[in-house]
Design a protein around this motif. Sequence first.
Motif, PDB file in Angstrom:
ATOM      1  N   GLY A 185       0.417  10.593  39.480  1.00 30.00           N
ATOM      2  CA  GLY A 185      -0.412   9.446  39.120  1.00 30.00           C
ATOM      3  C   GLY A 185       0.341   8.428  38.296  1.00 30.00           C
ATOM      4  N   GLY A 186       1.676   8.471  38.327  1.00 29.75           N
ATOM      5  CA  GLY A 186       2.467   7.565  37.514  1.00 29.75           C
ATOM      6  C   GLY A 186       2.573   8.027  36.072  1.00 29.75           C
ATOM      7  N   ASP A 187       2.319   9.311  35.831  1.00 28.57           N
ATOM      8  CA  ASP A 187       2.303   9.859  34.479  1.00 28.57           C
ATOM      9  C   ASP A 187       3.672   9.735  33.813  1.00 28.57           C
ATOM     10  OD1 ASP A 187      -0.227  10.663  35.326  1.00 28.57           O
ATOM     11  OD2 ASP A 187       0.536  12.599  35.985  1.00 28.57           O
ATOM     12  N   THR A 188       3.666   9.565  32.482  1.00 24.15           N
ATOM     13  CA  THR A 188       4.902   9.488  31.716  1.00 24.15           C
ATOM     14  C   THR A 188       4.760  10.276  30.418  1.00 24.15           C
ATOM     15  OG1 THR A 188       4.214   7.478  30.566  1.00 24.15           O
ATOM     16  CG2 THR A 188       5.489   7.191  32.589  1.00 24.15           C
ATOM     17  N   VAL A 189       5.896  10.647  29.853  1.00 25.72           N
ATOM     18  CA  VAL A 189       5.921  11.248  28.520  1.00 25.72           C
ATOM     19  C   VAL A 189       5.764  10.109  27.518  1.00 25.72           C
ATOM     20  CG1 VAL A 189       7.356  12.437  26.820  1.00 25.72           C
ATOM     21  CG2 VAL A 189       7.302  13.235  29.187  1.00 25.72           C
ATOM     22  N   ILE A 190       4.780  10.217  26.617  1.00 27.09           N
ATOM     23  CA  ILE A 190       4.558   9.138  25.655  1.00 27.09           C
ATOM     24  C   ILE A 190       4.952   9.520  24.238  1.00 27.09           C
ATOM     25  CG2 ILE A 190       2.788   7.955  26.998  1.00 27.09           C
ATOM     26  CD1 ILE A 190       0.686   9.300  25.154  1.00 27.09           C
ATOM     27  N   ASP A 191       5.128  10.830  23.969  1.00 26.00           N
ATOM     28  CA  ASP A 191       5.512  11.227  22.625  1.00 26.00           C
ATOM     29  C   ASP A 191       6.197  12.590  22.660  1.00 26.00           C
ATOM     30  OD1 ASP A 191       5.539  10.767  19.772  1.00 26.00           O
ATOM     31  OD2 ASP A 191       4.047  12.353  19.597  1.00 26.00           O
ATOM     32  N   VAL A 192       7.223  12.728  21.852  1.00 30.46           N
ATOM     33  CA  VAL A 192       7.912  13.999  21.673  1.00 30.46           C
ATOM     34  C   VAL A 192       8.197  14.147  20.185  1.00 30.46           C
ATOM     35  CG1 VAL A 192      10.000  15.337  22.159  1.00 30.46           C
ATOM     36  CG2 VAL A 192       9.005  13.900  23.947  1.00 30.46           C
ATOM     37  N   THR A 193       7.877  15.309  19.625  1.00 30.97           N
ATOM     38  CA  THR A 193       8.287  15.596  18.253  1.00 30.97           C
ATOM     39  C   THR A 193       9.073  16.896  18.245  1.00 30.97           C
ATOM     40  OG1 THR A 193       6.220  16.748  17.707  1.00 30.97           O
ATOM     41  CG2 THR A 193       6.334  14.390  17.189  1.00 30.97           C
ATOM     42  N   ILE A 194      10.081  16.921  17.399  1.00 23.08           N
ATOM     43  CA  ILE A 194      10.915  18.097  17.203  1.00 23.08           C
ATOM     44  C   ILE A 194      10.825  18.438  15.731  1.00 23.08           C
ATOM     45  CG2 ILE A 194      13.243  19.041  17.368  1.00 23.08           C
ATOM     46  CD1 ILE A 194      13.794  16.938  19.575  1.00 23.08           C
ATOM     47  N   ASP A 195      10.221  19.569  15.429  1.00 22.44           N
ATOM     48  CA  ASP A 195      10.002  19.982  14.042  1.00 22.44           C
ATOM     49  C   ASP A 195       9.205  18.920  13.287  1.00 22.44           C
ATOM     50  OD1 ASP A 195      10.078  21.801  11.964  1.00 22.44           O
ATOM     51  OD2 ASP A 195      12.079  21.217  11.288  1.00 22.44           O
ATOM     52  N   GLY A 196       8.202  18.336  13.969  1.00 20.77           N
ATOM     53  CA  GLY A 196       7.299  17.372  13.347  1.00 20.77           C
ATOM     54  C   GLY A 196       7.811  15.952  13.255  1.00 20.77           C
ATOM     55  N   ALA A 197       9.023  15.693  13.717  1.00 17.48           N
ATOM     56  CA  ALA A 197       9.600  14.347  13.619  1.00 17.48           C
ATOM     57  C   ALA A 197      10.020  13.863  15.003  1.00 17.48           C
ATOM     58  CB  ALA A 197      10.817  14.374  12.691  1.00 17.48           C
ATOM     59  N   PRO A 198      10.120  12.545  15.163  1.00 20.13           N
ATOM     60  CA  PRO A 198      10.612  12.043  16.448  1.00 20.13           C
ATOM     61  C   PRO A 198      12.056  12.486  16.666  1.00 20.13           C
ATOM     62  CG  PRO A 198      10.096  10.221  14.943  1.00 20.13           C
ATOM     63  CD  PRO A 198       9.817  11.492  14.218  1.00 20.13           C
ATOM     64  N   PRO A 199      12.472  12.643  17.920  1.00 24.55           N
ATOM     65  CA  PRO A 199      13.856  13.027  18.192  1.00 24.55           C
ATOM     66  C   PRO A 199      14.820  11.939  17.740  1.00 24.55           C
ATOM     67  CG  PRO A 199      12.688  12.524  20.227  1.00 24.55           C
ATOM     68  CD  PRO A 199      11.685  12.446  19.127  1.00 24.55           C
ATOM     69  N   THR A 200      16.058  12.343  17.508  1.00 29.84           N
ATOM     70  CA  THR A 200      17.096  11.380  17.134  1.00 29.84           C
ATOM     71  C   THR A 200      17.295  10.361  18.246  1.00 29.84           C
ATOM     72  OG1 THR A 200      18.188  13.077  15.824  1.00 29.84           O
ATOM     73  CG2 THR A 200      19.503  11.152  16.402  1.00 29.84           C
ATOM     74  N   GLY A 201      17.200  10.799  19.498  1.00 25.85           N
ATOM     75  CA  GLY A 201      17.394   9.871  20.597  1.00 25.85           C
ATOM     76  C   GLY A 201      17.008  10.434  21.937  1.00 25.85           C
ATOM     77  N   LEU A 202      16.891   9.527  22.882  1.00 29.33           N
ATOM     78  CA  LEU A 202      16.649   9.858  24.275  1.00 29.33           C
ATOM     79  C   LEU A 202      17.964   9.700  24.998  1.00 29.33           C
ATOM     80  CD1 LEU A 202      14.851  10.374  26.796  1.00 29.33           C
ATOM     81  CD2 LEU A 202      14.455   7.911  26.852  1.00 29.33           C
ATOM     82  N   VAL A 203      18.480  10.796  25.508  1.00 28.79           N
ATOM     83  CA  VAL A 203      19.746  10.743  26.227  1.00 28.79           C
ATOM     84  C   VAL A 203      19.543  10.141  27.601  1.00 28.79           C
ATOM     85  CG1 VAL A 203      21.648  12.117  27.151  1.00 28.79           C
ATOM     86  CG2 VAL A 203      20.650  12.705  24.947  1.00 28.79           C
ATOM     87  N   SER A 204      18.488  10.565  28.300  1.00 33.12           N
ATOM     88  CA  SER A 204      18.306  10.110  29.662  1.00 33.12           C
ATOM     89  C   SER A 204      16.869  10.302  30.100  1.00 33.12           C
ATOM     90  CB  SER A 204      19.231  10.905  30.588  1.00 33.12           C
ATOM     91  OG  SER A 204      19.109  10.457  31.910  1.00 33.12           O
TER      92      SER A 204
ATOM     93  N   PHE B 170      10.775  26.328  14.667  1.00 31.54           N
ATOM     94  CA  PHE B 170      10.190  24.988  14.684  1.00 31.54           C
ATOM     95  C   PHE B 170       9.482  24.787  16.017  1.00 31.54           C
ATOM     96  CE2 PHE B 170      14.530  24.468  16.259  1.00 31.54           C
ATOM     97  CZ  PHE B 170      14.382  23.662  17.377  1.00 31.54           C
ATOM     98  N   ASP B 171       8.591  23.805  16.055  1.00 32.74           N
ATOM     99  CA  ASP B 171       7.851  23.483  17.269  1.00 32.74           C
ATOM    100  C   ASP B 171       8.346  22.180  17.868  1.00 32.74           C
ATOM    101  OD1 ASP B 171       6.191  25.698  17.117  1.00 32.74           O
ATOM    102  OD2 ASP B 171       4.576  24.626  16.099  1.00 32.74           O
ATOM    103  N   VAL B 172       8.302  22.127  19.192  1.00 36.64           N
ATOM    104  CA  VAL B 172       8.518  20.899  19.942  1.00 36.64           C
ATOM    105  C   VAL B 172       7.193  20.594  20.635  1.00 36.64           C
ATOM    106  CG1 VAL B 172       9.706  19.826  21.892  1.00 36.64           C
ATOM    107  CG2 VAL B 172      10.971  21.294  20.302  1.00 36.64           C
ATOM    108  N   VAL B 173       6.681  19.376  20.445  1.00 34.43           N
ATOM    109  CA  VAL B 173       5.411  18.978  21.057  1.00 34.43           C
ATOM    110  C   VAL B 173       5.672  17.807  21.998  1.00 34.43           C
ATOM    111  CG1 VAL B 173       3.053  18.176  20.664  1.00 34.43           C
ATOM    112  CG2 VAL B 173       4.141  19.712  18.996  1.00 34.43           C
ATOM    113  N   VAL B 174       5.264  17.983  23.254  1.00 32.93           N
ATOM    114  CA  VAL B 174       5.422  16.955  24.285  1.00 32.93           C
ATOM    115  C   VAL B 174       4.028  16.478  24.666  1.00 32.93           C
ATOM    116  CG1 VAL B 174       6.202  16.477  26.640  1.00 32.93           C
ATOM    117  CG2 VAL B 174       7.529  18.013  25.160  1.00 32.93           C
TER     118      VAL B 174
END
Length: 156
Positions: free
Chosen positions: A46-65, A88-92
């Motif tokens: 349906g054109g779905d996308t990832v809109i948020d990712v947290t690693i140990d409660g914080a945004p990731p340092t970067g998006l590689v690809s 730690f938890d990763v939440v997508v």
Amino acid sequence: MATPLHDTTTFANNGTTGTTSLTVSHTAGAHSDLVALVAIVISTSGGDTVIDVTIDGAPPTGLVSSVTEGANEAAYLYYSVGIEPGAFDVVVTTDATTRICVAVSTFYDVNQTSTYRNEGTAKTTGDTALTSATVNSTNVETAFFVLGKRNTTEDP
């Protein structure tokens, strides 16, 4: 700096019915200079996308690809430096109900300021199989990739 080494990997998915988020619990070993890599593959019918990712409660340092293949799947690769040993938890989170598959890998002895280089992508379309991909690296670098598989009856 030493050659980066693999610590551990945790895999998770949300089954065949899908949800809008997935939490993955991961435990990093007692090492120094840790980096977490988070590989995500989602169905995008349906054109779905990832809109948020947290690693140990914080945004990731970067998006590689991020690579989207038509209306079928998308693959993302995030990283985060300065990871502490332990759990730690990763939440997508996605913008719609979809199937989500996640792999969280930690590596140690990783340069915390020049973490990655030369990101690249290789993809195919339709029913064509990807038969090879080339990654150029030196003897003090570790290659990491994300592979997604489209199938209407299985997880991506």
